[in-house]
Design an enzyme around this catalytic site. Sequence first.
Site, PDB file in Angstrom:
ATOM      1  N   THR A   1       0.842  -1.198   0.000  1.00  0.00           N
ATOM      2  CA  THR A   1       0.000   0.000   0.000  1.00  0.00           C
ATOM      3  C   THR A   1       0.873   1.242   0.000  1.00  0.00           C
ATOM      4  OG1 THR A   1      -0.072   0.389   2.396  1.00  0.00           O
ATOM      5  CG2 THR A   1      -1.608  -1.247   1.494  1.00  0.00           C
ATOM      6  N   ASP A   2       0.264   2.361  -0.350  1.00  0.00           N
ATOM      7  CA  ASP A   2       0.932   3.629  -0.073  1.00  0.00           C
ATOM      8  C   ASP A   2       0.779   3.908   1.421  1.00  0.00           C
ATOM      9  OD1 ASP A   2       2.289   6.049  -0.387  1.00  0.00           O
ATOM     10  OD2 ASP A   2       1.310   6.454  -2.302  1.00  0.00           O
ATOM     11  N   TRP A   3       1.433   4.947   1.877  1.00  0.00           N
ATOM     12  CA  TRP A   3       1.604   5.193   3.307  1.00  0.00           C
ATOM     13  C   TRP A   3       0.266   5.225   4.063  1.00  0.00           C
ATOM     14  CZ3 TRP A   3       5.702   5.322   6.474  1.00  0.00           C
ATOM     15  CH2 TRP A   3       5.530   5.860   7.747  1.00  0.00           C
TER      16      TRP A   3
END
Length: 539
Positions: free
Chosen positions: A80-82
């Site tokens: 995932t992104d952050w």
Amino acid sequence: MKHFIGYGYPFDGSDRANRHIAPHELLEYYVPPFKAAIDAGAASAMESYGAVNGEAVVISNYYLQELLREQLGFKGMLVTDWGEINSQATTYMTAKDLVQATTAALARTSIDMSMVADDESFSKISAELVKNGTISERRLNRSVARVLQLKKDLGLFDSPYADKSLQMTVGSAQDVEAARNAVRESVTLLKNNNNVLPLKPADKVLFLGPSLNSTRYMSGGWNIHWQGPSDKEGDAVYQGFGDTVLEGVKRVTGSDPQFFQGVDIDGTNLIDIDSVIAAAKSADKIVIGLGEHTYAENLGNIDSLALPWQQLNLVYTVAGAAQKPVVVVLIEGRARGLGGVPWTADAIVDAYLPGAYGGLPIAEILYGKVSPSGRLPFTYPGSESQASSTIWQSSYVAYTPQWQFGYGLGYSKLSYSNVTVSSTVLKVGSPVTATVSITNAGNYTQREPVLLFTHQQYRFGYAPDLFRLRSFQKVTVAPGETKEVAFTVRAEDQAFWDRYLKKRIEPAPLNIVINPYTQPNVMAVVQLEADPAQILDRA
């Protein structure tokens, strides 16, 4: 590869905003780069922040299972992104709580890893979901297997720790030269009236602007820190690993350049403008560096494309008072609005964000040690209303930006022959070879990007694209040399996705065009023949 998918087209230009992209246009314009990366062996991927057509990407079965895994065939590890799973409950309000968000991410998608720093909720919730039977152990095993496979492929089981001696290679001569070569190949000359550039060693040049005396402003965000070095750290944080444009000028000319900052990077105040004007009046030429403060992601959101007013005003004020040739160097991470600068300046160079070692290559280009050979990788808008203009927009829509996609100049004088084709008929399974000859009648060795576009003269039921970039080569042409460049043009590449998510070809005359905005009318026409009922692919 990242960020999957559509992250670069937020509806209002702000970071993480919803992307309104018709499904067939997503397949046509946004999927192909990811497909190319997957076909080339990309081992890991990151999903994108936010939503496409209102659906949160991180918990979307369609985007992260059907499209990415099943249709595109991605086998690698997906991260995932952050903090994006937690953000479904804390920011986007697309989940009731962290448990629902984590459950959806595991049950609906093929996510293998949640990117966070010290938050343990994903691991703890995932373990509990497996224990209570909500998520199967088999689902967990699939992700574990992909993570372990990536570690194995990277050799981490054999050598789990990095070789400490490798830290001695940081800043090595070969790496610095590689960084500088990337800049030499990418800096783009956008205007050069009366051959103001290149500068001559004998010219008395005044250098102005905060971006010319800064390493961090050349490097932008995501260097040193998320938002780049702080004002307190300045350039000292690089510990000598890097340079500035002024340092590059000194290396090229052998003397210290005359420099005034003239304005702060935020464009709020002119600085010592009387001294600046006095120096400008005594100069032969003036180079002004414009740029941006460092930024990344949502902290880089802006309400206007325009560069800060006083940066633009520095150009107007100095040009008007000195009446000397003005060269503007843009150091920017995106296409910023330039107001009247394109008409005020005699020459304009876009250096983008060249990185910590960008100073010397920029100076080499300014002084003609290297002829610029970069081409714009985006459409540079001339007004706010053109912010979403693209070279692949419908051909009947006006395309009049400040500078077109693929535009760029060099110092040498090149001439192109017309395009010749091996056949005037293009069919599926029978490609055509398109050839063009380039002659260098100038005095500089020129690295020349040769961009091949196609334009379908009409397309039944669907407006054709203005231009589609199909292939490119970059060749070196010495003074007096003629070089032949050949491309393969395939009918299959002219296929498009229709609204019924079928990929097919509509027959029509097809223009094969080379560098349309730097070399007008270098083209050939072939007849694209196909059965429009034949489906080449379907989603």
